[in-house]
Design a protein around this motif. Sequence first.
Motif, mmCIF file in Angstrom:
data_model
loop_
_atom_site.group_PDB
_atom_site.id
_atom_site.type_symbol
_atom_site.label_atom_id
_atom_site.label_comp_id
_atom_site.label_asym_id
_atom_site.label_seq_id
_atom_site.Cartn_x
_atom_site.Cartn_y
_atom_site.Cartn_z
ATOM 1 N N LEU A 54 0.842 -4.884 -10.423
ATOM 2 C CA LEU A 54 0.081 -4.715 -11.661
ATOM 3 C C LEU A 54 -1.306 -5.336 -11.549
ATOM 4 C CD1 LEU A 54 2.824 -5.398 -14.376
ATOM 5 C CD2 LEU A 54 1.816 -3.190 -13.747
ATOM 6 N N ASN A 55 -1.408 -6.461 -10.865
ATOM 7 C CA ASN A 55 -2.714 -7.082 -10.656
ATOM 8 C C ASN A 55 -3.624 -6.201 -9.814
ATOM 9 O OD1 ASN A 55 -3.318 -10.039 -11.591
ATOM 10 N ND2 ASN A 55 -1.113 -9.953 -11.238
ATOM 11 N N ILE A 56 -3.064 -5.479 -8.862
ATOM 12 C CA ILE A 56 -3.869 -4.565 -8.059
ATOM 13 C C ILE A 56 -4.232 -3.326 -8.866
ATOM 14 C CG2 ILE A 56 -3.895 -3.106 -5.995
ATOM 15 C CD1 ILE A 56 -1.988 -5.215 -4.740
ATOM 16 N N TYR A 57 -3.265 -2.774 -9.594
ATOM 17 C CA TYR A 57 -3.562 -1.621 -10.445
ATOM 18 C C TYR A 57 -4.630 -1.965 -11.483
ATOM 19 C CZ TYR A 57 -0.183 1.979 -9.054
ATOM 20 O OH TYR A 57 0.495 2.976 -8.392
ATOM 21 N N LYS B 8 2.482 6.840 -15.605
ATOM 22 C CA LYS B 8 3.347 7.361 -14.545
ATOM 23 C C LYS B 8 3.393 6.393 -13.362
ATOM 24 C CE LYS B 8 3.970 11.244 -11.358
ATOM 25 N NZ LYS B 8 3.398 12.516 -10.862
ATOM 26 N N CYS B 9 2.239 5.860 -12.980
ATOM 27 C CA CYS B 9 2.182 4.902 -11.868
ATOM 28 C C CYS B 9 3.074 3.698 -12.146
ATOM 29 C CB CYS B 9 0.746 4.443 -11.646
ATOM 30 S SG CYS B 9 -0.371 5.702 -10.970
ATOM 31 N N ARG C 10 -9.498 5.994 -5.703
ATOM 32 C CA ARG C 10 -10.129 6.479 -6.920
ATOM 33 C C ARG C 10 -9.637 5.683 -8.119
ATOM 34 N NH1 ARG C 10 -10.655 12.986 -7.070
ATOM 35 N NH2 ARG C 10 -11.698 12.331 -8.987
ATOM 36 N N VAL C 11 -10.534 5.412 -9.032
ATOM 37 C CA VAL C 11 -10.152 4.786 -10.295
ATOM 38 C C VAL C 11 -9.388 5.815 -11.130
ATOM 39 C CG1 VAL C 11 -11.055 3.855 -12.467
ATOM 40 C CG2 VAL C 11 -12.048 3.137 -10.289
ATOM 41 N N LYS D 188 0.811 -1.200 0.000
ATOM 42 C CA LYS D 188 0.000 0.000 0.000
ATOM 43 C C LYS D 188 0.855 1.264 0.000
ATOM 44 C CE LYS D 188 -3.935 -2.200 2.303
ATOM 45 N NZ LYS D 188 -4.874 -2.178 3.427
ATOM 46 N N LYS D 189 2.063 1.152 0.494
ATOM 47 C CA LYS D 189 2.913 2.331 0.611
ATOM 48 C C LYS D 189 3.423 2.807 -0.738
ATOM 49 C CE LYS D 189 4.467 1.317 5.320
ATOM 50 N NZ LYS D 189 5.640 1.026 6.182
ATOM 51 N N TYR D 190 3.488 1.923 -1.726
ATOM 52 C CA TYR D 190 4.028 2.378 -3.000
ATOM 53 C C TYR D 190 3.066 2.189 -4.178
ATOM 54 C CZ TYR D 190 5.662 -2.554 -3.195
ATOM 55 O OH TYR D 190 5.753 -3.917 -3.158
ATOM 56 N N LEU D 191 1.795 1.982 -3.902
ATOM 57 C CA LEU D 191 0.785 2.090 -4.939
ATOM 58 C C LEU D 191 0.212 3.497 -4.893
ATOM 59 C CD1 LEU D 191 -1.210 -1.263 -4.847
ATOM 60 C CD2 LEU D 191 0.535 -0.547 -6.459
#
Length: 285
Positions: free
Chosen positions: A190-193, A145-146, A135-136, A2-5
């Motif tokens: 990537l699966n979470i994004y 960028k993410c 937020r989506v 969670k800290k780097y998403l």
Amino acid sequence: MKKYLNLDRISENQNLYHYTQCMSAASILKTGVFYATKSSFLNDTNEMDYVSHVAHHVVDRIQEESWRNMLSREIIDTMEEVKRHDTFVLSFSLDRDNITLWSEFGDQTGYNLGFHGTDLISSIDNAQKIYYHGRVIYALSEQEKCIRELLRDELPSKVGMSFEKIMQAGITDPDGREFSVYRKKLQKALNIYALFFKQPEFGAENEYRLIFRNPDKSTIHYREKGGFLLPYIEIRMDQKKRMPLAQIMIAPKNHVDLARKGMVQYLEQLGYDVPVDLSSIKLRY
């Protein structure tokens, strides 16, 4: 993780809005239970694959060809779909009166339940742990960028090596410890994004998502939608606290006096005193 998403969260004074049809609204208000849909059954059938498309955009700009090929072959093209099989999505919007969502979720029999956002998230999280929320992201430039920051900055710092050294290690030995750790963390991110990236065409929804994991398959329920069975899980709020309801809005084509009168009376019976407003959108019948 969670800290780097890079997911934006709502602020203290923001509301979350849940668009739904009349009977679903009545059920939520009475029971405090939402339905979270299995991620592979979402309305946008392409969104779970969309993150791979964005990742390829980013990787294709890397100058070193061998690095590009390795990242595509070893990571992006081998993302494990199984990691998303037990994820469920509960959707809200940050928009109070959205014509796109009215059209999708009942412009004639629809209601929009508005909640105090941070109180709602806290209440749900107390009852059933939220895996992620945010937020989506719709803008391709922001999505890229993410992923770029994941590739080059965030994940290398977690591995303890520079991006360049990780790539060199991967070229030398793709199954070596350094690159294996990097690959695993990147695929998980990537699966979470994938759950928070949507095509720009859907930007009008202004969606905010709560994601849940469900390893216990026995808790999955099914309901009919459009002629097929839709898997979902029940999401409950903290039963020790009142539902953080802020307001209710009635759909644009549901402006008969009885629509508002019935909801006001129903809320009084349940012990809620919140505004019940008509949509400000004017539509012809």
